[in-house]
Motif scaffolding. Structure first.
Motif, short mmCIF file in Angstrom:
data_model
loop_
_atom_site.label_atom_id
_atom_site.label_comp_id
_atom_site.label_asym_id
_atom_site.label_seq_id
_atom_site.Cartn_x
_atom_site.Cartn_y
_atom_site.Cartn_z
N THR A 1 -4.46 -3.46 5.88
CA THR A 1 -4.02 -2.02 6.55
C THR A 1 -5.52 -1.82 7.06
O THR A 1 -6.27 -1.03 6.38
N PHE A 2 -6.30 -2.78 8.04
CA PHE A 2 -7.49 -2.89 8.14
C PHE A 2 -8.26 -1.30 8.62
O PHE A 2 -9.16 -1.03 8.15
N GLY A 3 -7.68 -0.56 9.43
CA GLY A 3 -7.87 0.87 9.69
C GLY A 3 -9.40 0.86 10.53
O GLY A 3 -9.81 0.10 11.43
N ALA A 4 -10.18 1.47 9.76
CA ALA A 4 -11.53 1.62 10.13
C ALA A 4 -12.49 0.64 9.25
O ALA A 4 -13.58 0.44 9.51
N GLY A 5 -11.89 -0.33 8.57
CA GLY A 5 -12.50 -1.65 7.95
C GLY A 5 -13.04 -0.91 6.74
O GLY A 5 -14.09 -1.73 6.23
N GLY A 6 -13.00 0.16 6.02
CA GLY A 6 -13.84 0.73 4.99
C GLY A 6 -13.67 -0.31 3.64
O GLY A 6 -14.44 -0.79 3.19
N TYR A 7 -12.31 -0.64 3.74
CA TYR A 7 -12.22 -1.74 2.24
C TYR A 7 -12.70 -3.17 2.89
O TYR A 7 -13.28 -3.46 2.01
N SER A 8 -12.30 -3.20 3.92
CA SER A 8 -12.81 -4.78 4.17
C SER A 8 -14.33 -4.95 4.14
O SER A 8 -14.68 -5.82 3.54
N LEU B 1 -3.17 -3.12 0.24
CA LEU B 1 -2.75 -2.27 1.24
C LEU B 1 -2.71 -0.91 1.13
O LEU B 1 -2.67 -0.38 -0.05
N ASP B 2 -3.17 -0.20 2.29
CA ASP B 2 -3.47 1.22 2.19
C ASP B 2 -2.63 2.05 3.13
O ASP B 2 -2.90 1.97 4.10
N ILE B 3 -1.43 2.30 2.51
CA ILE B 3 -0.24 2.42 3.52
C ILE B 3 -0.43 3.90 4.07
O ILE B 3 -0.91 4.77 3.57
N GLY B 4 -0.16 3.93 5.38
CA GLY B 4 -0.21 5.43 6.07
C GLY B 4 -0.88 5.30 7.17
O GLY B 4 -1.42 4.35 7.65
N VAL B 5 -1.04 6.51 7.64
CA VAL B 5 -2.02 6.89 8.70
C VAL B 5 -3.40 7.16 8.61
O VAL B 5 -3.93 7.64 7.52
N ARG C 1 3.78 5.86 17.81
CA ARG C 1 4.05 4.34 17.47
C ARG C 1 2.66 3.83 17.13
O ARG C 1 1.72 3.91 17.92
N MET C 2 2.46 3.21 15.97
CA MET C 2 1.19 2.63 15.58
C MET C 2 0.93 1.44 16.33
O MET C 2 -0.33 1.22 16.81
N SER C 3 1.99 0.77 16.69
CA SER C 3 1.69 -0.57 17.39
C SER C 3 1.91 -0.46 19.27
O SER C 3 1.64 -1.27 19.90
N PRO D 1 -9.63 15.53 0.83
CA PRO D 1 -8.29 16.36 0.47
C PRO D 1 -7.16 15.28 0.73
O PRO D 1 -6.06 15.31 -0.19
N ARG D 2 -7.31 14.24 1.48
CA ARG D 2 -6.03 13.39 1.88
C ARG D 2 -6.04 12.51 0.68
O ARG D 2 -4.94 12.27 0.41
N ALA D 3 -7.08 12.50 -0.16
CA ALA D 3 -6.89 11.43 -1.42
C ALA D 3 -6.22 12.05 -2.70
O ALA D 3 -5.53 11.65 -3.51
C1 LIG Z 1 -4.79 4.36 5.80
S1 LIG Z 1 -5.41 3.45 7.19
C2 LIG Z 1 -6.21 2.24 6.34
C3 LIG Z 1 -7.82 2.48 6.09
C4 LIG Z 1 -8.60 1.62 5.74
N1 LIG Z 1 -8.20 1.16 4.21
C5 LIG Z 1 -9.98 2.00 5.47
O1 LIG Z 1 -10.59 1.99 4.46
O2 LIG Z 1 -10.61 2.16 6.68
C6 LIG Z 1 -3.81 2.56 7.61
C7 LIG Z 1 -3.98 1.44 8.64
O3 LIG Z 1 -2.86 0.59 8.32
C8 LIG Z 1 -2.17 0.27 9.61
N2 LIG Z 1 -0.81 0.05 9.43
C9 LIG Z 1 0.05 1.00 8.92
N3 LIG Z 1 1.23 0.39 9.00
C10 LIG Z 1 1.17 -1.00 9.29
C11 LIG Z 1 1.75 -2.12 9.14
N4 LIG Z 1 3.27 -1.96 9.08
N5 LIG Z 1 1.37 -3.22 9.73
C12 LIG Z 1 0.10 -3.35 9.81
N6 LIG Z 1 -0.88 -2.30 10.07
C13 LIG Z 1 -0.15 -1.02 9.77
C14 LIG Z 1 -2.62 1.46 10.33
O4 LIG Z 1 -2.44 1.27 11.81
C15 LIG Z 1 -3.95 1.96 9.89
O5 LIG Z 1 -4.94 1.53 10.89
#
Ligand SMILES: C[S@@+](CC[C@H](N)C(=O)[O-])C[C@H]1O[C@@H](n2cnc3c(N)ncnc32)[C@H](O)[C@@H]1O
Length: 325
Positions: free
Chosen positions: A32-39, A97-101, A124-126, A290-292
């Motif tokens: 769950t790359f998102g903003a790439g914080g974990y990566s 995996l960091d599930i969610g929005v 729709r995420m995708s 607060p999201r945490a």
């Molecule tokens: C909460 S953010 C992750 C933030 C990330 N850990 C960071 O530190 O920046 C969740 C990300 O997972 C992606 N995501 C959610 N469900 C997904 C799935 N089934 N497959 C791939 N990516 C997914 C979303 O698009 C979103 O960008």
């Protein structure tokens, strides 16, 4: 290259790094790359990172990581349910995996995730497939009620479904604030309580993105690709997801014989040994972000037992089927 401004603050980052360690020289899939914080944090600790995300709008963050870690970072645009395919032939030591929005998704009104921002009912995420508007305007009243109850745990689901069907009889519901208004009018609002549309929006988002199916498939895909000693860390944001992750790890525990009067019980072989019990964010983090507050981290270390096939039985996956009574 500098990092693009990220409005997303990574949740439970230190605890996730802890659960994934040792990282130096390891290959880690950030599903769950998102903003790439974990990566970024994982790469900074000397690991090789394969980022995965299905949202095409994460590209600026992908470019920034690739520029800063050209040897250690690569990215695959994919749903994480297919992470075993996305990695190709590569060896992997850990999966996170960091599930969610993400905050970016919530903040972009045009994505339709937020009942606080005027936008199209999309979610729709995708960016492909059925949108939230398709469900809101297309499902029968019974299906809408069942969906909102199963995926949102909303007790007023029937009343909300009825109000939606009455509202769409006048004109299609295509706008986030319009849907939020219809729900608020139907069930009222408690002073100081959460917005009455919270659970309905959660249910629609889960359905639009097939979130439970994605999660379960990803867990089994991780089990398949990780060697003995490999690590899996999963952060979830509501009880329905956390229950799935908990049972996924628990299902594979050893069960010792409880009584000498009972016949020897078959020893269930464990696929995972826990790193730690579930972890919640501390007050410093929840004060800042607060999201945490609703986040839970669970993690495990792969044993040598042969991986299970994908299955949902026993995981407590909420059921919703169109056309069910
Ligand atoms: C909460 S953010 C992750 C933030 C990330 N850990 C960071 O530190 O920046 C969740 C990300 O997972 C992606 N995501 C959610 N469900 C997904 C799935 N089934 N497959 C791939 N990516 C997914 C979303 O698009 C979103 O960008």
């Amino acid at each position: 290259m500098g990092e693009p401004q990220s409005p997303h603050e990574s949740v439970l980052l230190a605890e996730v790094l802890d659960a994934l360690a040792p990282l130096d020289g390891a290959v880690v899939v950030d599903g769950t790359f998102g903003a790439g914080g974990y990566s970024r944090a994982i790469a900074e600790r000397g690991a090789i990172v394969i980022g995965i995300d299905r949202d095409p709008t994460v590209q600026p963050f992908v470019d920034a990581l690739a520029a800063d870690f050209p040897e250690r970072f690569s990215f695959v645009a994919s749903p994480f349910s297919e992470l075993d395919i996305a990695i190709g032939e590569r060896h992997v030591d850990a999966v996170v995996l960091d599930i969610g929005v993400s905050s970016m998704q919530l903040d972009q009104a045009e994505r339709g995730f937020s009942f606080m921002r005027a936008g199209p009912l999309d979610m729709r995420m995708s960016r492909d497939g059925e949108s939230a508007a398709d469900l809101v305007n297309g499902l029968s009243e019974t299906d809408l009620g069942n969906l909102i109850f199963a995926f949102g745990e909303e007790r007023a689901s029937r009343r909300i479904a009825k109000a939606i069907v009455a509202g769409r009889a006048e004109a299609q519901i295509t706008d986030t604030l319009e849907l939020a208004r219809i729900i608020e009018k139907a069930v009222g609002r408690k002073p100081g309580g959460p917005h009455p549309a919270t659970r309905t929006f959660q249910a629609l988002r889960i359905a639009v993105n097939g979130e439970f199916d994605e999660l379960v498939r990803a867990l089994f895909a991780a089990e398949k690709i990780l060697p003995e000693g490999g690590r899996l860390a999963v952060v979830t944001f509501h009880s329905l997801e956390d229950r799935i992750v908990k049972r996924f790890f628990d299902e594979s525990k050893t069960s010792p014989t409880p009584s000498r009067h009972l016949p020897q019980q078959a020893k269930v072989e464990a696929h995972w040994s826990p790193v730690r019990k579930s972890v919640k964010a501390g007050s410093a983090e929840t004060g800042r972000n607060p999201r945490a507050r609703s986040a839970t981290l669970r993690s495990g270390i792969r044993t040598g037992v042969v991986a299970r096939e994908f299955q949902t039985a026993g995981l407590g996956v909420p059921g919703f089927r169109r056309g069910a009574a």
